[in-house]
Motif scaffolding. Structure first.
Motif, mmCIF file in Angstrom:
data_model
loop_
_atom_site.group_PDB
_atom_site.id
_atom_site.type_symbol
_atom_site.label_atom_id
_atom_site.label_comp_id
_atom_site.label_asym_id
_atom_site.label_seq_id
_atom_site.Cartn_x
_atom_site.Cartn_y
_atom_site.Cartn_z
ATOM 1 N N ILE A 111 -107.238 15.615 -48.298
ATOM 2 C CA ILE A 111 -106.697 14.381 -47.712
ATOM 3 C C ILE A 111 -107.628 13.236 -48.076
ATOM 4 C CG2 ILE A 111 -106.109 13.198 -45.573
ATOM 5 C CD1 ILE A 111 -105.530 15.940 -44.346
ATOM 6 N N LYS A 112 -107.068 12.189 -48.654
ATOM 7 C CA LYS A 112 -107.854 11.035 -49.090
ATOM 8 C C LYS A 112 -108.392 10.293 -47.880
ATOM 9 C CE LYS A 112 -109.116 8.346 -52.614
ATOM 10 N NZ LYS A 112 -110.075 7.489 -51.932
ATOM 11 N N GLN A 113 -109.693 10.001 -47.933
ATOM 12 C CA GLN A 113 -110.359 9.235 -46.891
ATOM 13 C C GLN A 113 -111.222 8.160 -47.523
ATOM 14 O OE1 GLN A 113 -112.487 12.307 -44.726
ATOM 15 N NE2 GLN A 113 -110.741 12.692 -43.368
ATOM 16 N N GLU A 114 -111.822 7.357 -46.697
ATOM 17 C CA GLU A 114 -112.657 6.265 -47.216
ATOM 18 C C GLU A 114 -113.832 6.801 -48.027
ATOM 19 O OE1 GLU A 114 -115.195 2.397 -45.573
ATOM 20 O OE2 GLU A 114 -113.846 3.491 -44.221
ATOM 21 N N ALA A 115 -114.424 7.926 -47.581
ATOM 22 C CA ALA A 115 -115.593 8.475 -48.255
ATOM 23 C C ALA A 115 -115.237 9.392 -49.428
ATOM 24 C CB ALA A 115 -116.450 9.254 -47.257
ATOM 25 N N GLY A 116 -113.948 9.573 -49.682
ATOM 26 C CA GLY A 116 -113.514 10.457 -50.760
ATOM 27 C C GLY A 116 -112.347 11.299 -50.296
ATOM 28 N N TYR A 117 -112.534 12.619 -50.285
ATOM 29 C CA TYR A 117 -111.487 13.542 -49.837
ATOM 30 C C TYR A 117 -112.058 14.518 -48.815
ATOM 31 C CZ TYR A 117 -108.597 12.131 -53.850
ATOM 32 O OH TYR A 117 -107.850 11.429 -54.762
ATOM 33 N N SER A 137 -108.581 18.875 -59.076
ATOM 34 C CA SER A 137 -109.690 19.822 -58.992
ATOM 35 C C SER A 137 -110.885 19.145 -58.332
ATOM 36 C CB SER A 137 -110.079 20.306 -60.387
ATOM 37 O OG SER A 137 -108.987 20.960 -61.015
ATOM 38 N N PHE A 138 -111.611 19.920 -57.544
ATOM 39 C CA PHE A 138 -112.722 19.394 -56.761
ATOM 40 C C PHE A 138 -113.997 20.186 -57.032
ATOM 41 C CE2 PHE A 138 -108.942 17.943 -54.799
ATOM 42 C CZ PHE A 138 -109.239 16.729 -54.195
ATOM 43 N N VAL A 139 -115.100 19.476 -57.077
ATOM 44 C CA VAL A 139 -116.407 20.104 -57.232
ATOM 45 C C VAL A 139 -117.073 20.175 -55.864
ATOM 46 C CG1 VAL A 139 -118.690 19.938 -58.254
ATOM 47 C CG2 VAL A 139 -116.677 19.277 -59.594
ATOM 48 N N LEU A 140 -117.300 21.396 -55.412
ATOM 49 C CA LEU A 140 -117.966 21.628 -54.133
ATOM 50 C C LEU A 140 -119.377 22.147 -54.388
ATOM 51 C CD1 LEU A 140 -114.933 23.500 -52.576
ATOM 52 C CD2 LEU A 140 -115.731 21.262 -51.826
ATOM 53 N N LEU A 141 -120.285 21.784 -53.519
ATOM 54 C CA LEU A 141 -121.675 22.240 -53.636
ATOM 55 C C LEU A 141 -121.884 23.469 -52.758
ATOM 56 C CD1 LEU A 141 -123.461 18.764 -53.566
ATOM 57 C CD2 LEU A 141 -122.643 20.082 -55.548
ATOM 58 N N VAL A 157 -116.460 17.103 -47.370
ATOM 59 C CA VAL A 157 -116.245 15.750 -47.878
ATOM 60 C C VAL A 157 -116.684 15.700 -49.342
ATOM 61 C CG1 VAL A 157 -116.817 13.317 -47.643
ATOM 62 C CG2 VAL A 157 -116.561 14.752 -45.591
ATOM 63 N N VAL A 158 -115.732 15.400 -50.202
ATOM 64 C CA VAL A 158 -115.996 15.376 -51.644
ATOM 65 C C VAL A 158 -115.728 13.969 -52.169
ATOM 66 C CG1 VAL A 158 -115.409 16.354 -53.893
ATOM 67 C CG2 VAL A 158 -115.303 17.797 -51.839
ATOM 68 N N PRO A 159 -116.734 13.303 -52.702
ATOM 69 C CA PRO A 159 -116.519 11.948 -53.238
ATOM 70 C C PRO A 159 -115.587 11.993 -54.442
ATOM 71 C CG PRO A 159 -118.721 12.752 -53.799
ATOM 72 C CD PRO A 159 -118.145 13.740 -52.842
#
Length: 356
Positions: free
Chosen positions: A115-121, A155-159, A188-190
């Motif tokens: 979900i898109k948010q101000e800080a990213g997703y 696609s998302f990069v998670l740490l 939270v993913v930028p």
């Protein structure tokens, strides 16, 4: 073997049982991988990679898999994640991929939401089959974007601190790959740590590998793992045949000759499939060098050759298995492990053919 010393071959093979039991590479083997940049074959030199041509790298994957199936798979998958560096910004790619121990674990499944948010997703989901999860420094996962961008996939990069590893890899083969699920909850993913593989790469336009079609890239990478494991199975089958002949004074010469012929035929067929496979891959790479893309016919040629070499490797093991006695059926034997590893690799969807 051209790319691995006898010392590391013996070290990996000696650790093979423990690797099966734990699903984790030893610190010593990981150190060897980092020192020789075996997770960085497909990274450009600017990211401390080896920037290899595809055919050369496949030779390394094959040898690694011939040493041990799980070891070969982890090296292959670790390098496969290098592909994603080209879809990020220069700054993010350098941060994630330049460290000596950088390696990706991830899943192609679209089993998350964002979900898109101000800080990213805000990312939530669970993804299966993340090979090398225990030593990964980067995790990639696919998500459907929330209601405002319905049906969009990204696609998302998670740490590592954003995921939980769920140890659910319970297959009968390739047990040492640690291909567990990962779970993210409100991670939270930028935006800069997201990418879209359906688009063209953003970076490294001169590195041909990043222009190679991703599906064929996956096919050839997985096929050489099956090839390497298949060659190791035949190597061990021949050793078992010789040991049985020497141990049993009453062994029938006719029986030995029959099984030896089976072995020689299986090996010759696999080597012929291997040659055809590398011929197809080399031709595809040459087409990339001249055309900067693969024709549809070349894609089909590569796909057929990949599926065939995996199929022949599997058939070679089937042909020999009944003649290897209880050693092949005993769960703790190397023959049994190789048989299980080979069949697990060949279950991958990229290696399944629906043609004769």
């Amino acid at each position: 073997m051209q790319h691995f010393s006898e010392e590391i071959i013996q070290q990996v093979r000696a650790y093979s049982r423990q690797l099966e039991a734990t699903g984790k590479l030893s610190p010593e083997i990981l150190a060897y991988i980092y020192e020789h940049q075996l997770f960085k074959l497909f990274l450009p030199q600017s990211l401390n990679g080896r920037e290899m041509a595809l055919p050369e790298a496949l030779g390394i994957f094959e040898e690694a898999a011939q040493i041990d199936g799980s070891f070969g798979w982890l090296v292959t998958i670790g390098c496969g994640g290098n592909f994603f560096a080209a879809y990020l910004s220069q700054e993010v790619a350098e941060t994630l991929f330049s460290p000596e121990n950088a390696v990706v674990a991830g899943s192609g499944a679209i089993t998350g939401t964002a979900i898109k948010q101000e800080a990213g997703y805000n990312v939530n989901g669970q993804w299966q089959f993340c090979s090398g999860a225990h030593h990964a420094t980067i995790f990639t996962a696919n998500c459907k974007i929330g209601a405002t961008e319905a049906e969009t996939i990204r696609s998302f990069v998670l740490l590592p601190d954003q995921v939980r590893i769920i140890e659910d890899w319970k297959t009968f083969g390739m047990q040492g790959t640690g291909s567990h699920s990962i779970k993210a909850e409100n991670a939270v993913v930028p935006v800069e740590r997201t990418f879209d593989l359906s688009q063209s790469p953003l970076l490294f336009p001169d590195y041909l590998l990043y222009k190679y079609p991703f599906w064929q890239f996956a096919e050839v990478s997985f096929a050489v793992v099956a090839l390497g494991v298949g060659l190791h199975f035949l190597e061990e089958a021949f050793a078992t045949l010789e040991q049985n002949r020497q141990r049993r004074q009453d062994a029938s010469p006719e029986r030995y000759a029959f099984i030896l012929k089976k072995y020689e035929t299986a090996r010759e067929e696999l080597l012929q499939a291997r040659e055809a496979f590398y011929t197809a891959v080399t031709a595809s790479w040459q087409e990339m060098e001249t055309q900067q893309m693969l024709s549809e016919e070349m894609k089909k040629t590569v796909s057929r050759a990949s599926k065939k070499v995996a199929k022949i490797a599997r058939q070679a093991a089937h042909e020999m298995f009944p003649y290897l006695g209880m050693a092949a059926a005993t769960e703790t034997s190397l023959l049994n492990q190789l048989f299980r590893d080979l069949h697990t690799v060949c279950q991958h969807t990229t290696l399944i053919s629906y043609e004769d």
